[in-house]
Design an enzyme around this catalytic site. Structure first.
Site, PDB file in Angstrom:
ATOM      1  N   SER A 223       0.911  -1.092  -0.203  1.00  0.00           N
ATOM      2  CA  SER A 223       0.099  -0.093   0.213  1.00  0.00           C
ATOM      3  C   SER A 223       0.872   1.277  -0.088  1.00  0.00           C
ATOM      4  O   SER A 223       2.162   1.112   0.307  1.00  0.00           O
ATOM      5  CB  SER A 223      -0.860   0.005   1.406  1.00  0.00           C
ATOM      6  OG  SER A 223      -0.175   0.129   2.258  1.00  0.00           O
ATOM      7  N   LYS A 224       0.345   2.285  -0.282  1.00  0.00           N
ATOM      8  CA  LYS A 224       0.962   3.505  -0.057  1.00  0.00           C
ATOM      9  C   LYS A 224       1.449   3.988   1.172  1.00  0.00           C
ATOM     10  O   LYS A 224       2.835   4.314   1.215  1.00  0.00           O
ATOM     11  CB  LYS A 224      -0.178   4.663  -0.517  1.00  0.00           C
ATOM     12  CG  LYS A 224       0.568   6.135  -0.349  1.00  0.00           C
ATOM     13  CD  LYS A 224      -0.756   7.143  -0.474  1.00  0.00           C
ATOM     14  CE  LYS A 224      -0.172   8.546  -0.399  1.00  0.00           C
ATOM     15  NZ  LYS A 224      -1.173   9.256   0.111  1.00  0.00           N
ATOM     16  N   ARG A 225       0.862   3.352   2.279  1.00  0.00           N
ATOM     17  CA  ARG A 225       1.298   3.595   3.776  1.00  0.00           C
ATOM     18  C   ARG A 225       2.707   2.947   3.602  1.00  0.00           C
ATOM     19  O   ARG A 225       3.468   3.339   4.563  1.00  0.00           O
ATOM     20  CB  ARG A 225       0.282   3.117   4.506  1.00  0.00           C
ATOM     21  CG  ARG A 225       0.618   3.733   6.003  1.00  0.00           C
ATOM     22  CD  ARG A 225      -0.591   3.219   7.036  1.00  0.00           C
ATOM     23  NE  ARG A 225      -1.664   3.825   6.692  1.00  0.00           N
ATOM     24  CZ  ARG A 225      -2.771   3.166   5.765  1.00  0.00           C
ATOM     25  NH1 ARG A 225      -2.779   1.883   5.727  1.00  0.00           N
ATOM     26  NH2 ARG A 225      -3.984   3.894   5.756  1.00  0.00           N
TER      27      ARG A 225
ATOM     28  N   GLY B  60       5.012   2.385   1.642  1.00  0.00           N
ATOM     29  CA  GLY B  60       6.163   3.169   0.917  1.00  0.00           C
ATOM     30  C   GLY B  60       6.308   4.293   1.785  1.00  0.00           C
ATOM     31  O   GLY B  60       7.565   4.912   1.903  1.00  0.00           O
ATOM     32  N   GLU B  61       5.413   4.924   2.436  1.00  0.00           N
ATOM     33  CA  GLU B  61       5.711   6.397   3.112  1.00  0.00           C
ATOM     34  C   GLU B  61       6.324   5.786   4.501  1.00  0.00           C
ATOM     35  O   GLU B  61       7.534   6.645   4.926  1.00  0.00           O
ATOM     36  CB  GLU B  61       4.351   6.820   3.570  1.00  0.00           C
ATOM     37  CG  GLU B  61       3.577   7.491   2.398  1.00  0.00           C
ATOM     38  CD  GLU B  61       2.256   7.969   2.844  1.00  0.00           C
ATOM     39  OE1 GLU B  61       1.854   7.599   3.743  1.00  0.00           O
ATOM     40  OE2 GLU B  61       1.674   8.765   1.903  1.00  0.00           O
TER      41      GLU B  61
END
Length: 502
Positions: A262-264, A266-267
């Site tokens: 998910s995007k999370r 990566g962050e």
């Protein structure tokens, strides 16, 4: 295999294109080109409530950057358009009504409040409300109401949806190229809404109608759509159409292997999950990845060529790709492996290619640099690029070729700068003053001869000299550096260090 393979990538413009979506597009493209077919981009924007401005152009830009060209799409009309579902909405109602006439679908007049009541009532009893064979005759629809009442409600323009009539007590036998044979008990299926009260189709209806009208032969999509396969196959059967072949790709998993990437993730872990930057999220392009590296590592997330080969250009992938070698299980995403691929493709590029990419970075640091010094930059790159993963790394690896050190590594000073070092460097500078042929080879010979005559150890001279020229104990062959920066700059740096380092 049909005479003409036609596949489609059909994203929704509800935000940036996730790297998993790029892989889906890539596998569709590879399959189409392997079989001499067409790859179509279709924008599925029937859900106007979730539409995000700029998302469609982002999808198009991302595919272009990745080098995955589509043959047909919103800006490439080839006779099967429009390629945005919002521009095709006049088509869908007639197909929904056709299913009603065939007895394969029905009108449902239940209000949101009524459905919410049933859901909550089931929750209090520890059950899940499913609108299907076991309760449809108790609800407000054209199956439970008298024909006259249904006609009245339609004439009075009462809100309604059209639901698919899922069969009772049947077994569905489905096929998936990747997953093989699948058996479904129809009693577990709900009567999905096909046409909404706002006059728009749901994903399920629009998807099937468009795939049929666009003559799609193979549907290659993510594993998350596998639960929809039963309904989609039934819709094809209900219309009397030949269904395409289906292939559901495995998930791309988190680096831990636990759950979908998910995007999370990566962050949290500091790596991109989008091909291009979107708002505050940096993309692969902006991070410094080459598109060919992104395509290469994505291709091997869930697909295996059956050999030990790890590096594939796009043409190589087209020749090697097959859906039969796509895995069923999820593929773990490895951020370090993605960097490894990028490093490989950076090393494959010529110093001339890299110089063009590196020049803006250098000019940003040294605005006064003569733009004609491109050959100088090429030479610098040839000396340092083997340690670089991204073009941006080249500055950190070789800033001393463009700027004299402003400070010197403290630990290196302590280790290599002795009480007599300043005096030794003064005498070395005097020797270099007389060196007219300042090539790497000649300077090296001059310094070696001088060290021997001074009865000094080579390390006692070379370590502090590197510290002077570079600022720390790093970099390629020292005499290559000195030759490139030139005699005048070399002597200036020695004099500066003698004064600065105590």
């Amino acid at each position: 295999m049909p005479d003409k393979v036609r596949v489609r990538f059909a994203p929704s413009p509800t935000g940036p294109l996730h790297i998993g979506g790029v892989r889906t597009a890539l596998f569709n493209f590879l399959f189409a080109k392997k079989h001499g077919g067409d790859f179509i981009l279709r924008i599925e924007d029937t859900d106007q409530h979730r539409y995000v401005e700029g998302a469609e152009q982002y999808i198009i830009d991302a595919l272009h950057w990745c080098g995955i060209p589509y043959d047909e799409g919103p800006d490439k009309e080839k006779g099967f358009g429009p390629y945005r579902q919002s521009e095709r909405k006049h088509l869908y109602k007639e197909f929904a009504l056709e299913l009603v006439k065939k007895g394969k679908a029905y009108y449902a007049f239940d209000t949101n409040a009524q459905l919410d009541f049933y859901r909550k009532d089931h929750e209090t009893r520890g059950k899940t409300f499913i609108y299907n064979w076991h309760n449809r005759l108790k609800l407000v629809n054209s199956l439970s109401l008298a024909p006259g009442e249904v006609t009245r409600r339609l004439e009075e323009n009462n809100d309604y949806v059209i639901r698919f009539l899922s069969p009772q007590d049947e077994k569905l036998f489905l096929k998936d190229i990747i997953r093989g044979d699948i058996e479904i008990d129809t009693n577990q299926l709900d009567d999905k809404v096909l046409f909404k009260s706002d006059g728009m189709p749901t994903y399920h209806l629009a998807n099937i109608v468009d795939d049929h009208l666009m003559q799609i032969t193979h549907v290659i999509r993510g594993e998350e759509w596998l639960p929809s396969l039963a309904l989609h196959q039934q819709l094809y059967d209900a219309f009397g159409w030949t269904a395409p072949e289906f292939a559901h790709l495995p998930l791309i998993l988190k680096p831990t292997g636990n759950g979908k990437l998910s995007k999370r993730d990566g962050e949290k872990l500091g790596f991109p999950v989008f091909p291009l930057s979107w708002k505050q999220s940096i993309g692969y392009r902006e991070t410094g990845y080459f598109p060919e590296a992104v395509i290469n590592f994505l291709a091997l997330l869930g697909w295996n060529p059956g050999t030990e080969q790890e590096f594939f250009r796009l043409d190589d992938l087209i020749q090697a790709f097959s859906l039969e070698r796509v895995h069923k299980s999820g593929a773990r995403f490895d951020p370090e492996k993605t960097k490894w691929y990028n490093q490989h493709y950076l090393q494959q590029k010529s110093s001339a290619e890299l110089a063009i990419l590196f020049m803006p970075i250098v000019l940003g640091k040294v605005p006064s640099l003569d733009r004609k010094k491109i050959s100088y930059i090429e030479t610098v790159i040839s000396l340092i690029k083997e340690r670089a993963t991204f073009v941006s790394d080249l500055w950190e690896l070789g800033d001393y070729f463009f700027l004299a050190p402003k400070a010197y590594n403290t630990a290196d000073i302590k280790k290599h700068w002795k009480q007599d070092t300043s005096e030794i460097m003064k005498r070395l500078a005097n020797s270099l003053e007389g060196c007219d042929n300042f090539t790497s080879e000649n300077v090296e010979n001059v310094v070696k001869d001088w060290v021997a005559k001074q009865d000094l150890s080579f390390g006692k001279v070379m370590a502090p000299l590197r510290l002077i020229i570079v600022g720390e104990m790093k970099g390629p062959h020292l005499f290559d550096i000195m030759a490139l920066i030139g005699k005048e700059e070399t002597l200036t740096r020695i004099q500066t260090a003698i004064v600065s380092i105590r």
